[in-house]
Motif scaffolding. Structure first.
Motif, PDB file in Angstrom:
ATOM      1  N   SER A  56       0.894  -1.110   0.152  1.00 59.71           N
ATOM      2  CA  SER A  56      -0.084   0.109   0.063  1.00 59.71           C
ATOM      3  C   SER A  56       0.871   1.362  -0.050  1.00 59.71           C
ATOM      4  O   SER A  56       1.959   1.191   0.645  1.00 59.71           O
ATOM      5  N   ASN A  57       0.422   2.395  -0.515  1.00 54.69           N
ATOM      6  CA  ASN A  57       1.143   3.527  -0.633  1.00 54.69           C
ATOM      7  C   ASN A  57       1.202   4.178   0.684  1.00 54.69           C
ATOM      8  O   ASN A  57       1.974   4.761   1.253  1.00 54.69           O
ATOM      9  N   ARG A  60       4.514   3.995   2.139  1.00 52.25           N
ATOM     10  CA  ARG A  60       5.605   4.942   2.111  1.00 52.25           C
ATOM     11  C   ARG A  60       5.144   6.309   2.594  1.00 52.25           C
ATOM     12  O   ARG A  60       6.090   6.916   3.021  1.00 52.25           O
ATOM     13  N   LEU A  61       3.829   6.399   2.691  1.00 53.68           N
ATOM     14  CA  LEU A  61       3.544   7.615   3.306  1.00 53.68           C
ATOM     15  C   LEU A  61       3.532   7.906   4.641  1.00 53.68           C
ATOM     16  O   LEU A  61       3.949   8.990   5.141  1.00 53.68           O
ATOM     17  N   ARG A  83      -0.868   0.262   7.951  1.00 45.10           N
ATOM     18  CA  ARG A  83       0.047   0.759   7.404  1.00 45.10           C
ATOM     19  C   ARG A  83       1.782   0.115   7.796  1.00 45.10           C
ATOM     20  O   ARG A  83       2.568  -0.170   6.931  1.00 45.10           O
ATOM     21  N   HIS A 111       1.604  -1.102  -4.744  1.00 39.85           N
ATOM     22  CA  HIS A 111       0.407  -0.552  -4.506  1.00 39.85           C
ATOM     23  C   HIS A 111      -0.613  -0.779  -5.522  1.00 39.85           C
ATOM     24  O   HIS A 111      -0.052  -0.030  -6.574  1.00 39.85           O
ATOM     25  N   TYR A 167       9.732  -1.484  -5.010  1.00 48.42           N
ATOM     26  CA  TYR A 167       8.353  -1.237  -4.493  1.00 48.42           C
ATOM     27  C   TYR A 167       7.911  -0.367  -5.656  1.00 48.42           C
ATOM     28  O   TYR A 167       8.436   0.524  -6.137  1.00 48.42           O
ATOM     29  N   GLU A 169       4.547   1.662  -7.573  1.00 52.86           N
ATOM     30  CA  GLU A 169       3.195   2.442  -7.403  1.00 52.86           C
ATOM     31  C   GLU A 169       2.969   3.074  -8.695  1.00 52.86           C
ATOM     32  O   GLU A 169       3.831   3.354  -9.409  1.00 52.86           O
ATOM     33  N   ASN A 170       1.648   2.944  -9.234  1.00 48.50           N
ATOM     34  CA  ASN A 170       1.385   3.344 -10.737  1.00 48.50           C
ATOM     35  C   ASN A 170       2.159   2.697 -11.970  1.00 48.50           C
ATOM     36  O   ASN A 170       2.562   3.664 -12.661  1.00 48.50           O
ATOM     37  N   ARG A 174       9.158   3.131  -6.983  1.00 49.61           N
ATOM     38  CA  ARG A 174       9.267   4.254  -6.179  1.00 49.61           C
ATOM     39  C   ARG A 174      10.062   3.983  -4.922  1.00 49.61           C
ATOM     40  O   ARG A 174      10.440   2.872  -4.342  1.00 49.61           O
TER      41      ARG A 174
END
Length: 185
Positions: A56-57, A60-61, A83, A111, A167, A169-170, A174
């Motif tokens: 999941s993002n 990272r966030l 998370r 993600h 990892y 994303e889109n 990332r």
């Protein structure tokens, strides 16, 4: 076995410890994929398999690994437990790469993006509240489209290459900076 896709994910409600002594969110989101992968090393290595982790993002966030509280006994919240487990999956992906890539094993975490599904609907967290509204149906992708993100790693398009240990994303790698280790303040 060519591919192992660890695709478990859940944001639950109140903290619940299973009969084997693990907090349920940690068990579902991290320990289950970790255990399954580690039960199959000979098969995965012999077939030069790809191990994929649905992350999941949130990893990272906003995640933070607390080695003194992996079981989420202190400062529990459903979202925090989720998370952190998803960050632990990213770290596990890197470790699989570091330990076994030279033997032919590849690993990625990704993600899939927001998915219009029953994910988190039973959770009393803010994420659960969101999933009980029309927002996911209106703005998130279908489960079928999200599955395409997983399949992209299994059947890459000509010219696409996979970065083991990364990892995504889109559809793009990332960077997750070395995550903070220790208790949240």
């Amino acid at each position: 076995m060519d591919v192992l896709a660890n695709n478990a994910g859940a944001i639950l409600g109140d903290r619940h410890v299973t009969t084997d002594g693990f907090e349920e969110t940690f068990r579902i989101n991290y320990l289950a994929p970790f255990l399954l992968t580690n039960l199959l090393p000979d098969t995965l290595l012999a077939s030069r398999a790809l191990v994929m982790q649905t992350s999941s993002n949130a990893a990272r966030l906003s995640a933070r690994v607390d080695l003194d509280d992996l079981n989420n006994a202190q400062k529990y919240s459903p979202v925090r437990a989720y998370r952190n487990a998803k960050l632990e999956l990213v770290l596990f992906t890197r470790e699989l790469h570091d330990r076994h890539h030279e033997q032919g094993l590849s690993s990625v975490a990704f993600h899939p993006g927001g998915v219009s599904s029953n994910f988190a609907r039973t959770s009393r967290s803010p994420v659960g509240t969101l999933f009980r509204t029309p927002v996911p149906r209106l703005f998130f992708q279908s489960p079928q489209k999200a599955a395409g993100h997983l399949l992209r790693f299994v059947t890459p398009a000509p010219g696409d290459s996979l970065i083991s240990g990364a990892y995504y994303e889109n559809g793009k790698p990332r960077t997750i900076k070395t995550p903070p280790i220790g208790p949240e303040l």
